[in-house]
Design a protein around this motif. Structure first.
Motif, PDB file in Angstrom:
ATOM      1  N   ALA A 192      -3.513  -6.338  -2.930  1.00  0.00           N
ATOM      2  CA  ALA A 192      -1.302  -7.224  -2.186  1.00  0.00           C
ATOM      3  C   ALA A 192      -2.155  -8.677  -1.929  1.00  0.00           C
ATOM      4  O   ALA A 192      -0.470  -8.946  -1.961  1.00  0.00           O
ATOM      5  CB  ALA A 192      -2.167  -6.511  -0.553  1.00  0.00           C
ATOM      6  N   GLU A 193      -3.358  -9.302  -1.799  1.00  0.00           N
ATOM      7  CA  GLU A 193      -3.016 -10.883  -1.963  1.00  0.00           C
ATOM      8  C   GLU A 193      -2.231 -11.648  -3.839  1.00  0.00           C
ATOM      9  O   GLU A 193      -1.566 -12.821  -3.373  1.00  0.00           O
ATOM     10  CB  GLU A 193      -3.584 -11.581  -1.595  1.00  0.00           C
ATOM     11  CG  GLU A 193      -3.795 -10.545   0.079  1.00  0.00           C
ATOM     12  CD  GLU A 193      -5.582 -11.909  -0.435  1.00  0.00           C
ATOM     13  OE1 GLU A 193      -6.428 -12.538  -0.876  1.00  0.00           O
ATOM     14  OE2 GLU A 193      -6.144 -11.887   0.950  1.00  0.00           O
ATOM     15  N   GLY A 230       6.089  -6.716  -6.444  1.00  0.00           N
ATOM     16  CA  GLY A 230       5.277  -5.881  -7.666  1.00  0.00           C
ATOM     17  C   GLY A 230       5.106  -4.740  -6.508  1.00  0.00           C
ATOM     18  O   GLY A 230       5.150  -4.351  -5.387  1.00  0.00           O
ATOM     19  N   GLU A 231       3.656  -4.240  -7.704  1.00  0.00           N
ATOM     20  CA  GLU A 231       3.321  -2.954  -7.728  1.00  0.00           C
ATOM     21  C   GLU A 231       2.057  -2.550  -8.407  1.00  0.00           C
ATOM     22  O   GLU A 231       1.222  -2.749  -8.758  1.00  0.00           O
ATOM     23  CB  GLU A 231       3.599  -1.923  -8.634  1.00  0.00           C
ATOM     24  CG  GLU A 231       5.781  -1.709  -7.698  1.00  0.00           C
ATOM     25  CD  GLU A 231       6.955  -0.651  -8.501  1.00  0.00           C
ATOM     26  OE1 GLU A 231       7.453  -0.506  -7.879  1.00  0.00           O
ATOM     27  OE2 GLU A 231       5.927  -0.392  -9.428  1.00  0.00           O
ATOM     28  N   LEU A 232       1.025  -2.342  -7.108  1.00  0.00           N
ATOM     29  CA  LEU A 232      -0.253  -1.595  -7.607  1.00  0.00           C
ATOM     30  C   LEU A 232      -0.312  -0.431  -7.838  1.00  0.00           C
ATOM     31  O   LEU A 232       0.029   0.379  -6.418  1.00  0.00           O
ATOM     32  CB  LEU A 232      -1.362  -2.340  -6.120  1.00  0.00           C
ATOM     33  CG  LEU A 232      -2.106  -1.604  -5.927  1.00  0.00           C
ATOM     34  CD1 LEU A 232      -3.398  -2.253  -7.653  1.00  0.00           C
ATOM     35  CD2 LEU A 232      -3.232  -2.057  -5.237  1.00  0.00           C
ATOM     36  N   ARG A 234       1.116   4.699  -5.622  1.00  0.00           N
ATOM     37  CA  ARG A 234       2.004   3.021  -5.735  1.00  0.00           C
ATOM     38  C   ARG A 234       2.377   2.498  -4.377  1.00  0.00           C
ATOM     39  O   ARG A 234       2.437   3.007  -3.424  1.00  0.00           O
ATOM     40  CB  ARG A 234       3.132   3.702  -6.518  1.00  0.00           C
ATOM     41  CG  ARG A 234       4.216   2.323  -6.623  1.00  0.00           C
ATOM     42  CD  ARG A 234       5.281   2.259  -7.421  1.00  0.00           C
ATOM     43  NE  ARG A 234       6.468   3.109  -5.927  1.00  0.00           N
ATOM     44  CZ  ARG A 234       7.013   2.390  -5.531  1.00  0.00           C
ATOM     45  NH1 ARG A 234       6.933   1.138  -5.743  1.00  0.00           N
ATOM     46  NH2 ARG A 234       7.472   4.009  -4.940  1.00  0.00           N
ATOM     47  N   GLY A 235       1.653   1.230  -4.568  1.00  0.00           N
ATOM     48  CA  GLY A 235       2.083   0.836  -3.228  1.00  0.00           C
ATOM     49  C   GLY A 235       2.785  -1.166  -4.060  1.00  0.00           C
ATOM     50  O   GLY A 235       2.967  -0.982  -4.738  1.00  0.00           O
ATOM     51  N   GLU A 236       4.085  -0.321  -2.725  1.00  0.00           N
ATOM     52  CA  GLU A 236       5.207  -1.788  -3.611  1.00  0.00           C
ATOM     53  C   GLU A 236       4.989  -3.055  -2.336  1.00  0.00           C
ATOM     54  O   GLU A 236       5.096  -2.835  -1.111  1.00  0.00           O
ATOM     55  CB  GLU A 236       6.830  -0.908  -3.683  1.00  0.00           C
ATOM     56  CG  GLU A 236       7.456  -2.200  -4.230  1.00  0.00           C
ATOM     57  CD  GLU A 236       9.097  -1.972  -4.268  1.00  0.00           C
ATOM     58  OE1 GLU A 236       9.986  -2.452  -4.402  1.00  0.00           O
ATOM     59  OE2 GLU A 236       9.074  -0.819  -4.385  1.00  0.00           O
ATOM     60  N   LYS A 237       4.707  -4.098  -2.394  1.00  0.00           N
ATOM     61  CA  LYS A 237       4.581  -5.530  -1.574  1.00  0.00           C
ATOM     62  C   LYS A 237       6.203  -5.561  -1.541  1.00  0.00           C
ATOM     63  O   LYS A 237       6.942  -5.173  -2.352  1.00  0.00           O
ATOM     64  CB  LYS A 237       4.489  -6.786  -3.023  1.00  0.00           C
ATOM     65  CG  LYS A 237       3.938  -7.795  -1.820  1.00  0.00           C
ATOM     66  CD  LYS A 237       3.301  -8.748  -2.538  1.00  0.00           C
ATOM     67  CE  LYS A 237       2.937  -9.778  -1.622  1.00  0.00           C
ATOM     68  NZ  LYS A 237       1.918 -10.907  -2.886  1.00  0.00           N
TER      69      LYS A 237
END
Length: 203
Positions: A150-151, A157-159, A196-199
């Motif tokens: 996340a940092e 951006g996406e994880l 999917r995590g989106e910042k």
């Protein structure tokens, strides 16, 4: 100490396995070995991540915990305008990842580094981070990778994470929801989840 695929120096003797895999409509050739994750072939979770992930048209991609490199190598092949960084703690896996990038013709777009999480890439940010996290390393390690991801994502951006539901999928999703303003369960299949995590975008 037990010899795990997340050890820096696997003690198991070499086996030199060759893998041919059809991924994203293309044929890839990989070399694997003892002491690395999924040495007998592309595991289902990694394959599901590769087939599901949506990559940026351009930008920097990180394969976090790359093993012998299937996720990063395929990413470099299907997103030729992107630069792919592949990191792992396992030195045997890293050497294989370098060989596999060369074998599949993407070595010029791939950087392979020894790194415990983001230790060797501090100060860098990525458009997309892809990971099949080392569940056997424990929840503390996996969640640290989520936090560091996340940092190190650019705004927007996406994880992308693959995880088995029975190995902590629900709690992993909850952890990601604490870190990202938007989290999506993109797909689920045979007990595996793609999250999917989106910042958020900075104003």
């Amino acid at each position: 100490m037990a010899d795990h695929y997340y050890s820096s120096e696997p003690g198991s003797s070499g086996e030199d396995r060759r893998i041919i895999a059809d991924l994203r409509g293309r044929t890839f050739h990989f070399q694997a070995d003892a002491g690395v994750f999924s040495k007998k072939g592309i595991d289902f979770g990694t394959r599901l991540l590769i087939e599901t992930m949506i990559l940026p048209e351009a930008g920097d991609i990180l394969d976090l915990g790359c093993g012998y490199g299937p996720v990063g190598v395929v990413s470099a092949a299907v997103a030729p305008e992107c630069r792919v960084t592949m990191v792992d703690v396992n030195r045997r896996a890293l050497e294989l990842a370098r060989k596999n990038a060369d074998t599949n013709g993407v070595a010029d777009r791939v950087e392979v580094l020894e790194s415990d999480g983001f230790s060797a890439i501090q100060g860098r940010s990525f458009a997309t981070i892809l990971t099949n996290p080392p569940i056997r390393a424990g929840k503390k390690t996996v969640y640290r990778l989520f936090e560091e991801s996340a940092e190190h994502l650019l705004p927007g951006g996406e994880l992308w994470v693959v995880i088995r539901k029975q190995q902590g999928g629900a709690s992993a999703r909850e952890k990601l929801e604490h870190l990202f303003p938007q989290v999506e369960l993109v797909t689920r299949k045979k007990g595996f989840w793609i999250l999917r995590g989106e910042k958020g975008t900075e104003r």
